[in-house]
Design a protein around this motif. Structure first.
Motif, PDB file in Angstrom:
ATOM      1  N   LEU A 118      68.229  74.835  74.105  1.00 45.38           N
ATOM      2  CA  LEU A 118      67.361  75.729  74.879  1.00 45.38           C
ATOM      3  C   LEU A 118      65.903  75.292  74.849  1.00 45.38           C
ATOM      4  O   LEU A 118      65.070  75.890  75.532  1.00 45.38           O
ATOM      5  N   ILE A 119      65.581  74.262  74.063  1.00 43.65           N
ATOM      6  CA  ILE A 119      64.202  73.777  73.994  1.00 43.65           C
ATOM      7  C   ILE A 119      63.926  72.881  75.185  1.00 43.65           C
ATOM      8  O   ILE A 119      64.704  71.963  75.493  1.00 43.65           O
ATOM      9  N   ASN A 120      62.842  73.130  75.860  1.00 42.84           N
ATOM     10  CA  ASN A 120      62.468  72.306  77.005  1.00 42.84           C
ATOM     11  C   ASN A 120      62.193  70.875  76.551  1.00 42.84           C
ATOM     12  O   ASN A 120      61.653  70.651  75.456  1.00 42.84           O
ATOM     13  N   ASP A 121      62.551  69.911  77.386  1.00 43.94           N
ATOM     14  CA  ASP A 121      62.186  68.535  77.087  1.00 43.94           C
ATOM     15  C   ASP A 121      60.672  68.462  76.890  1.00 43.94           C
ATOM     16  O   ASP A 121      59.907  69.035  77.677  1.00 43.94           O
ATOM     17  N   GLY A 122      60.258  67.788  75.831  1.00 46.50           N
ATOM     18  CA  GLY A 122      58.831  67.747  75.505  1.00 46.50           C
ATOM     19  C   GLY A 122      58.398  68.854  74.567  1.00 46.50           C
ATOM     20  O   GLY A 122      57.226  68.920  74.190  1.00 46.50           O
ATOM     21  N   GLY A 123      59.333  69.711  74.157  1.00 49.99           N
ATOM     22  CA  GLY A 123      59.016  70.801  73.244  1.00 49.99           C
ATOM     23  C   GLY A 123      59.018  70.354  71.798  1.00 49.99           C
ATOM     24  O   GLY A 123      58.972  69.153  71.491  1.00 49.99           O
ATOM     25  N   ALA A 124      59.098  71.335  70.886  1.00 48.11           N
ATOM     26  CA  ALA A 124      58.956  71.001  69.469  1.00 48.11           C
ATOM     27  C   ALA A 124      59.730  71.960  68.588  1.00 48.11           C
ATOM     28  O   ALA A 124      59.922  73.137  68.919  1.00 48.11           O
ATOM     29  N   ILE A 125      60.162  71.421  67.441  1.00 49.07           N
ATOM     30  CA  ILE A 125      60.708  72.219  66.337  1.00 49.07           C
ATOM     31  C   ILE A 125      59.809  71.994  65.131  1.00 49.07           C
ATOM     32  O   ILE A 125      59.413  70.859  64.848  1.00 49.07           O
ATOM     33  N   VAL A 126      59.483  73.070  64.442  1.00 50.53           N
ATOM     34  CA  VAL A 126      58.741  72.982  63.176  1.00 50.53           C
ATOM     35  C   VAL A 126      59.533  73.741  62.119  1.00 50.53           C
ATOM     36  O   VAL A 126      59.931  74.885  62.336  1.00 50.53           O
ATOM     37  N   PHE A 127      59.761  73.080  60.983  1.00 49.07           N
ATOM     38  CA  PHE A 127      60.407  73.708  59.839  1.00 49.07           C
ATOM     39  C   PHE A 127      59.358  74.002  58.771  1.00 49.07           C
ATOM     40  O   PHE A 127      58.380  73.268  58.635  1.00 49.07           O
ATOM     41  N   THR A 128      59.600  75.039  57.972  1.00 53.95           N
ATOM     42  CA  THR A 128      58.806  75.277  56.776  1.00 53.95           C
ATOM     43  C   THR A 128      59.557  74.739  55.565  1.00 53.95           C
ATOM     44  O   THR A 128      60.714  75.087  55.338  1.00 53.95           O
ATOM     45  N   THR A 129      58.886  73.880  54.796  1.00 49.60           N
ATOM     46  CA  THR A 129      59.451  73.460  53.515  1.00 49.60           C
ATOM     47  C   THR A 129      58.547  73.997  52.408  1.00 49.60           C
ATOM     48  O   THR A 129      58.153  75.142  52.428  1.00 49.60           O
ATOM     49  N   SER A 130      58.177  73.156  51.452  1.00 50.70           N
ATOM     50  CA  SER A 130      57.358  73.639  50.341  1.00 50.70           C
ATOM     51  C   SER A 130      56.848  72.471  49.520  1.00 50.70           C
ATOM     52  O   SER A 130      57.515  71.431  49.403  1.00 50.70           O
ATOM     53  N   VAL A 131      55.686  72.664  48.917  1.00 49.64           N
ATOM     54  CA  VAL A 131      55.178  71.684  47.964  1.00 49.64           C
ATOM     55  C   VAL A 131      56.117  71.535  46.778  1.00 49.64           C
ATOM     56  O   VAL A 131      56.097  70.514  46.069  1.00 49.64           O
ATOM     57  N   ALA A 132      56.994  72.506  46.571  1.00 47.59           N
ATOM     58  CA  ALA A 132      57.947  72.449  45.458  1.00 47.59           C
ATOM     59  C   ALA A 132      58.869  71.237  45.554  1.00 47.59           C
ATOM     60  O   ALA A 132      59.414  70.784  44.543  1.00 47.59           O
ATOM     61  N   THR A 133      59.058  70.694  46.761  1.00 46.33           N
ATOM     62  CA  THR A 133      59.926  69.525  46.901  1.00 46.33           C
ATOM     63  C   THR A 133      59.294  68.276  46.301  1.00 46.33           C
ATOM     64  O   THR A 133      59.986  67.276  46.071  1.00 46.33           O
TER      65      THR A 133
END
Length: 244
Positions: A118-133
């Motif tokens: 469903l994401i338009n071409d040219g769109g974006a995904i952002v995940f949240t991780t952590s400094v804990a990694t």
């Protein structure tokens, strides 16, 4: 209105860093769908609000339907679900393990899988991780491992979605002032101690704000047009080898 005409989905958007991102998107004209296990905190928000548990794959499937019906397509998917407890590994149970990985890892993977079409071409995904990694910390072993897997997902998804010019990146917060401090079930005394530790060990000698994380998310989502597979640390130098 910087994001007028843009559409976004923010999971874990009822509070904390997710809510700060939602508020900034709406203020700049975006149409937003947010999710949360409980939606009471989102009352009055000018967004589509969907009750959804990232650990429940039936809820993830329903979320795809909701997004398709309400938004049709999206420009940004911010996968911000997170779950951690301060449980030393000798005391961790199978339930602790399953819950931590079901929310942080399995939920993140399948949310991206179901919503990527469903994401338009040219769109974006952002995940949240952590400094804990980046560091070993007592009580956060399961959480760090689960978020490290998400960091790896982002690289793989970046490769797989590159033909559609969809960028996939990660924002990695350090100690951030949120209502729960990112920890479930901790007492007020424990949270205060956690905050004091964060202020002491962070090179910039303070916690970050929710708005500072939201700004990083929106940079990755809309401005960093030649950046994919990357991790943007918002941690005051904590995980970057800065010595003060």
């Amino acid at each position: 209105m910087r994001y007028l005409g843009k559409k976004a989905v923010v999971t874990g958007g009822t509070h904390g860093m997710g809510r700060a991102t939602v508020d900034k998107l709406i203020a700049q004209g975006a149409e937003v769908l947010l999710t949360g296990r409980s939606t009471e905190k989102a009352e009055g928000v000018k967004a589509h609000v969907v009750k959804s548990d990232a650990a429940n794959l039936q809820d993830v499937e329903k979320l795809e339907t909701e997004v398709r019906e309400r938004l049709q397509s999206i420009d940004l998917l911010f996968i911000n679900v997170g779950y951690s407890t301060l449980t030393p590994f000798p005391q961790a149970t199978e339930n602790d393990y399953d819950r931590t990985f079901d929310i942080n890892t399995k939920g993140a993977f399948f949310t991206a899988q179901r919503l990527a079409p469903l994401i338009n071409d040219g769109g974006a995904i952002v995940f949240t991780t952590s400094v804990a990694t980046e560091q070993g910390a007592e009580g956060l072993t399961l959480y760090a491992a689960a978020k490290a897997a998400v960091r790896s997902f982002a690289r793989g998804f970046a490769a797989e979605l590159a033909p559609r010019d969809i960028r996939v990146n990660v924002v990695s917060p350090g100690f951030i002032d949120t209502p729960s401090m990112g920890v479930v079930g901790a007492s007020p005394e424990t949270l205060q101690e956690f905050k004091e530790i964060g202020d002491r060990i962070t090179p910039l000698k303070r916690h970050g704000t929710m708005d500072e994380v939201a700004d990083a998310v929106l940079f990755l989502g809309f401005d960093a047009t030649f950046t994919t597979g990357s991790e943007l640390a918002v941690d005051g130098g904590l995980g970057q080898g800065v010595q003060v």
